[in-house]
Design a protein around this motif. Structure first.
Motif, PDB file in Angstrom:
ATOM      1  N   ILE A 101       6.125 -26.268  -3.191  1.00 36.23           N
ATOM      2  CA  ILE A 101       7.581 -26.603  -3.591  1.00 36.23           C
ATOM      3  C   ILE A 101       7.320 -27.710  -4.478  1.00 36.23           C
ATOM      4  O   ILE A 101       7.073 -28.847  -4.158  1.00 36.23           O
ATOM      5  CB  ILE A 101       8.504 -26.941  -2.254  1.00 36.23           C
ATOM      6  N   SER A 102       7.874 -27.633  -5.597  1.00 37.87           N
ATOM      7  CA  SER A 102       8.045 -28.981  -6.736  1.00 37.87           C
ATOM      8  C   SER A 102       9.042 -29.897  -6.351  1.00 37.87           C
ATOM      9  O   SER A 102       9.943 -29.479  -5.412  1.00 37.87           O
ATOM     10  CB  SER A 102       8.421 -28.200  -8.000  1.00 37.87           C
ATOM     11  N   SER A 103       8.877 -31.056  -6.504  1.00 34.46           N
ATOM     12  CA  SER A 103       9.684 -32.096  -6.048  1.00 34.46           C
ATOM     13  C   SER A 103      11.062 -32.147  -6.494  1.00 34.46           C
ATOM     14  O   SER A 103      12.012 -32.734  -5.888  1.00 34.46           O
ATOM     15  CB  SER A 103       9.026 -33.333  -6.507  1.00 34.46           C
ATOM     16  N   ASP A 104      11.449 -31.031  -7.345  1.00 37.61           N
ATOM     17  CA  ASP A 104      12.693 -31.268  -7.868  1.00 37.61           C
ATOM     18  C   ASP A 104      13.395 -29.830  -7.167  1.00 37.61           C
ATOM     19  O   ASP A 104      14.488 -29.329  -7.614  1.00 37.61           O
ATOM     20  CB  ASP A 104      12.779 -31.071  -9.396  1.00 37.61           C
ATOM     21  N   GLY A 105      12.892 -29.337  -6.200  1.00 40.69           N
ATOM     22  CA  GLY A 105      13.449 -28.271  -5.413  1.00 40.69           C
ATOM     23  C   GLY A 105      13.203 -26.728  -5.683  1.00 40.69           C
ATOM     24  O   GLY A 105      14.100 -26.042  -5.547  1.00 40.69           O
ATOM     25  N   HIS A 106      11.969 -26.477  -6.364  1.00 45.68           N
ATOM     26  CA  HIS A 106      11.909 -25.112  -7.025  1.00 45.68           C
ATOM     27  C   HIS A 106      10.594 -24.557  -6.180  1.00 45.68           C
ATOM     28  O   HIS A 106       9.576 -25.288  -6.317  1.00 45.68           O
ATOM     29  CB  HIS A 106      11.738 -25.133  -8.282  1.00 45.68           C
ATOM     30  N   PRO A 107      10.787 -23.497  -5.637  1.00 44.72           N
ATOM     31  CA  PRO A 107       9.339 -22.777  -4.871  1.00 44.72           C
ATOM     32  C   PRO A 107       8.754 -22.303  -6.341  1.00 44.72           C
ATOM     33  O   PRO A 107       8.939 -21.651  -7.075  1.00 44.72           O
ATOM     34  CB  PRO A 107      10.001 -21.738  -4.260  1.00 44.72           C
ATOM     35  N   VAL A 108       7.346 -22.428  -5.858  1.00 49.93           N
ATOM     36  CA  VAL A 108       6.378 -21.918  -6.981  1.00 49.93           C
ATOM     37  C   VAL A 108       4.925 -21.217  -6.305  1.00 49.93           C
ATOM     38  O   VAL A 108       4.537 -22.045  -5.378  1.00 49.93           O
ATOM     39  CB  VAL A 108       5.781 -23.164  -8.094  1.00 49.93           C
ATOM     40  N   SER A 109       4.776 -20.194  -6.847  1.00 47.96           N
ATOM     41  CA  SER A 109       3.614 -19.443  -6.248  1.00 47.96           C
ATOM     42  C   SER A 109       2.915 -18.676  -7.130  1.00 47.96           C
ATOM     43  O   SER A 109       3.476 -18.332  -8.281  1.00 47.96           O
ATOM     44  CB  SER A 109       4.043 -18.361  -5.091  1.00 47.96           C
ATOM     45  N   GLY A 110       1.804 -18.293  -6.983  1.00 49.16           N
ATOM     46  CA  GLY A 110       0.965 -17.645  -7.706  1.00 49.16           C
ATOM     47  C   GLY A 110      -0.420 -17.303  -7.261  1.00 49.16           C
ATOM     48  O   GLY A 110      -0.747 -17.652  -6.195  1.00 49.16           O
ATOM     49  N   ALA A 111      -1.440 -16.591  -8.051  1.00 44.11           N
ATOM     50  CA  ALA A 111      -2.638 -16.328  -7.590  1.00 44.11           C
ATOM     51  C   ALA A 111      -3.461 -15.790  -8.901  1.00 44.11           C
ATOM     52  O   ALA A 111      -3.272 -15.536 -10.003  1.00 44.11           O
ATOM     53  CB  ALA A 111      -2.503 -14.854  -6.683  1.00 44.11           C
ATOM     54  N   TYR A 112      -4.783 -16.082  -8.634  1.00 45.33           N
ATOM     55  CA  TYR A 112      -5.848 -15.769  -9.716  1.00 45.33           C
ATOM     56  C   TYR A 112      -7.150 -15.175  -8.942  1.00 45.33           C
ATOM     57  O   TYR A 112      -7.360 -15.326  -7.908  1.00 45.33           O
ATOM     58  CB  TYR A 112      -6.021 -16.789 -10.651  1.00 45.33           C
ATOM     59  N   LEU A 113      -8.165 -14.609  -9.895  1.00 50.38           N
ATOM     60  CA  LEU A 113      -9.434 -14.000  -9.413  1.00 50.38           C
ATOM     61  C   LEU A 113     -10.540 -14.847 -10.157  1.00 50.38           C
ATOM     62  O   LEU A 113     -10.404 -15.340 -11.019  1.00 50.38           O
ATOM     63  CB  LEU A 113      -9.440 -12.808  -9.627  1.00 50.38           C
ATOM     64  N   PHE A 114     -11.614 -15.037  -9.341  1.00 48.79           N
ATOM     65  CA  PHE A 114     -12.876 -15.433  -9.845  1.00 48.79           C
ATOM     66  C   PHE A 114     -13.683 -14.527  -9.061  1.00 48.79           C
ATOM     67  O   PHE A 114     -13.769 -14.106  -8.062  1.00 48.79           O
ATOM     68  CB  PHE A 114     -12.910 -16.969  -9.760  1.00 48.79           C
ATOM     69  N   THR A 115     -15.079 -14.485  -9.676  1.00 48.92           N
ATOM     70  CA  THR A 115     -16.109 -13.708  -9.037  1.00 48.92           C
ATOM     71  C   THR A 115     -17.454 -14.674  -8.955  1.00 48.92           C
ATOM     72  O   THR A 115     -17.681 -15.654  -9.712  1.00 48.92           O
ATOM     73  CB  THR A 115     -16.609 -12.670 -10.049  1.00 48.92           C
ATOM     74  N   VAL A 116     -17.959 -14.515  -7.677  1.00 52.93           N
ATOM     75  CA  VAL A 116     -19.327 -15.018  -7.368  1.00 52.93           C
ATOM     76  C   VAL A 116     -20.291 -14.168  -7.465  1.00 52.93           C
ATOM     77  O   VAL A 116     -20.300 -12.991  -6.797  1.00 52.93           O
ATOM     78  CB  VAL A 116     -19.242 -15.576  -5.963  1.00 52.93           C
ATOM     79  N   GLY A 117     -21.570 -14.174  -8.414  1.00 55.13           N
ATOM     80  CA  GLY A 117     -22.653 -13.182  -8.348  1.00 55.13           C
ATOM     81  C   GLY A 117     -21.983 -12.043  -9.091  1.00 55.13           C
ATOM     82  O   GLY A 117     -20.997 -12.069  -9.911  1.00 55.13           O
ATOM     83  N   GLN A 118     -22.832 -10.948  -8.867  1.00 55.83           N
ATOM     84  CA  GLN A 118     -22.583  -9.784  -9.580  1.00 55.83           C
ATOM     85  C   GLN A 118     -22.331  -8.872  -8.375  1.00 55.83           C
ATOM     86  O   GLN A 118     -22.788  -8.122  -7.649  1.00 55.83           O
ATOM     87  CB  GLN A 118     -23.737  -9.122 -10.413  1.00 55.83           C
TER      88      GLN A 118
END
Length: 526
Positions: A101-118
């Motif tokens: 939650i940002s300090s001015d009252g807005h919910p924020v969410s997200g996601a991203y990927l990363f890979t380890v090895g092959q």
């Protein structure tokens, strides 16, 4: 003037509206879509502004969609960085999922990927794509929130302004004062009702997908919650304690507006006491103008002699209020934006520009009011309508752009272009000051000369005297003559600004093929 007001109002109504998250990622480790040899000891996410210290979440999911650790998420002392310690030895595709939650009252969410090895081909990201879950309610709910927020903001200023003006209106009869206080109490009750609705809807948005048992944490351990508590307590107490003593009324108004500033942009800045003070001063000037103008308009037809006498006092205060509004608004904008030139790069800045134009129209209307005050009372009433309409438009605009992000957001690069028999695919994670990575795939068509070498070039548009930066590219393993894959990481471009980015490829016939694109990297206000 009426035609202009109609056109401006219509434009505001049809303008596409979108709520933007006010806190966003400025740095993440590991980087989105990166491939690394081993799992890092921790995940770190850094945001552009202070976050609320409750109801935040950071998870790392494996390729089955299960969290790889149950360790708690840590927040930095400045409330801008989230850290999650990770176990060692795991490989595969991982999803970083966060909610704050940002300090001015807005919910924020997200996601991203990363890979380890092959990872093996069977490994893949979770089927229920978390990146598509923004954590925000539907558009109908957002419209309800926007509507009640706008009404709440307008009535807050009217209620505050009426309380202050009570002691400075030249009443000719005791009954006039009693009627004024009666109307003021009515505005206060409407304000309390709208405040209650605003709190309920905002709490529902912030707790979206969470158990309501978390509401006490939201209420007592966040700046937003304290804003609700103080606003509600002051509003309820005001029904019984205001309109008695001038000094108490003034303190009550300042505290009410200060409580409001806890729930907005001002509370999220590094110099929060200064920006909240500016915000409160801005609101106080707006309340004086809104309260006095509304009283003058509604009393004009009932008692023009009384209204004419009040107008002399109001016109001076209104002019001072507008000067304070302009001054505090300019200083506040300087605090919000890393560079003033960013003003027109966001919807926030566009709305602010429209507000400035309307304020200029208000000044013109005020000058005309002073001119016609003694000459044509019918013209005065018509101009009061215009002034009141412009005031309403300003308040609606302010309610709209407080939902928008004042800081322009750096964006990923996804550039596809064909030229000279070669198709270029260029991608980069969010371009920002500091280290950036570039993935470039150049594919020549059948029968065309093969690709021999390539390089990246950056030329500053803002600073043309800076020499062009040339970055040689080496093809990755597995590339052949007709398809070259390049990967480059480094501090390119070296500083924020507008840049001309060029990809230069030389084929076996020693022909140079160039493609160019203008990119803009914004300075981050950390």
């Amino acid at each position: 003037m009426r035609v202009l007001i109609f056109l401006l109002s219509a434009w505001l109504l049809i303008l596409p509206y979108k709520t933007e998250a006010h806190a966003f990622l400025v740095n993440s480790n590991p980087a989105p879509e990166s491939t690394i040899s081993q799992l890092p000891s921790k995940v770190e996410l850094t945001f552009n502004e202070r976050l609320e210290k409750e109801l935040y979440s950071l998870k790392v999911l494996n390729d089955q969609g299960n969290p790889i650790t149950k360790k708690p998420t840590k927040m930095s002392q400045n409330q801008r960085k989230l850290t999650l310690d990770l176990p060692q030895g795991k490989k595969g595709v991982f999803t970083v999922q966060y909610s704050v939650i940002s300090s001015d009252g807005h919910p924020v969410s997200g996601a991203y990927l990363f890979t380890v090895g092959q990872p093996s081909q069977g490994n893949k990201a979770p089927s229920d794509d978390p990146a598509g879950e923004s954590g925000h309610p539907g558009s109908e709910y957002n419209l309800a929130y926007l509507a009640i927020r706008t009404l709440y903001y307008v009535v807050l200023l009217l209620a505050s302004g009426w309380v202050i003006w009570k002691s400075f209106i030249p009443y000719s009869e005791k009954e006039q004062k009693e009627v004024y206080i009666k109307h003021g109490r009515l505005i206060q009750r409407v304000h309390l009702f709208l405040l209650t609705g605003f709190i309920c809807i905002q709490a529902s948005i912030l707790l979206n997908g969470q158990n309501w048992t978390n509401f006490p944490d939201l209420l007592f351990h966040t700046a937003i919650g304290w804003s609700w508590l103080l606003s509600f307590a002051l509003s309820a107490a005001g029904l019984f304690l205001t309109y008695r003593r001038t000094w108490f009324d003034l303190i009550w108004v300042i505290l009410l507006l200060l409580a409001k500033s806890l729930n907005g942009h001002a509370a999220g800045q590094q110099m929060a006491p200064v920006t909240m003070g500016l915000d409160t001063l801005h609101l106080l000037a707006a309340a004086l103008w809104a309260g006095g103008l509304s009283y003058l308009f509604f009393s004009w037809k009932r008692d023009q002699d009384h209204s004419t006498f009040f107008f002399k006092r109001f016109s001076v205060v209104a002019l001072i209020s507008l000067i304070v509004l302009i001054f505090s608004g300019v200083v506040y904008t300087v605090f919000l934006l890393p560079k003033i030139s960013y003003l027109w790069d966001t919807m926030w800045g566009i709305f602010l520009t429209i507000k400035v134009v309307i304020v200029l129209l208000v000044l013109i209307a005020g000058a005309l009011l002073r001119f016609y005050r003694k000459k044509d009372r019918n013209a005065v009433h018509a101009l009061l309508k215009v002034d009141l309409t412009l005031m309403g438009m300003i308040l609606v605009i302010v309610a709209l752009f407080t939902q928008l992000n004042p800081t322009p957001q750096n964006k990923p690069l996804n550039w596809n272009e064909s030229k000279g028999g070669i198709h270029f695919e260029t991608k980069s994670h969010v371009l920002q000051p500091g280290i950036n990575d570039f993935h470039i795939k150049a594919t020549s068509s059948k029968g065309e000369p093969s690709i021999e070498k390539a390089e990246l070039r950056f030329q500053s548009i803002d600073r043309p005297k800076v020499p062009e930066i040339i970055v040689p590219l080496k093809p990755e393993k597995g590339s052949d003559g007709h398809q070259k894959i390049f990967y480059k990481t480094g501090a390119y471009p070296p500083f924020p600004g507008e840049w001309k980015m060029t990809i230069a490829v030389v084929n076996e016939d020693v022909d140079e093929i160039l493609i160019t694109k203008t990119i803009k990297i914004y300075k981050l206000q950390l």
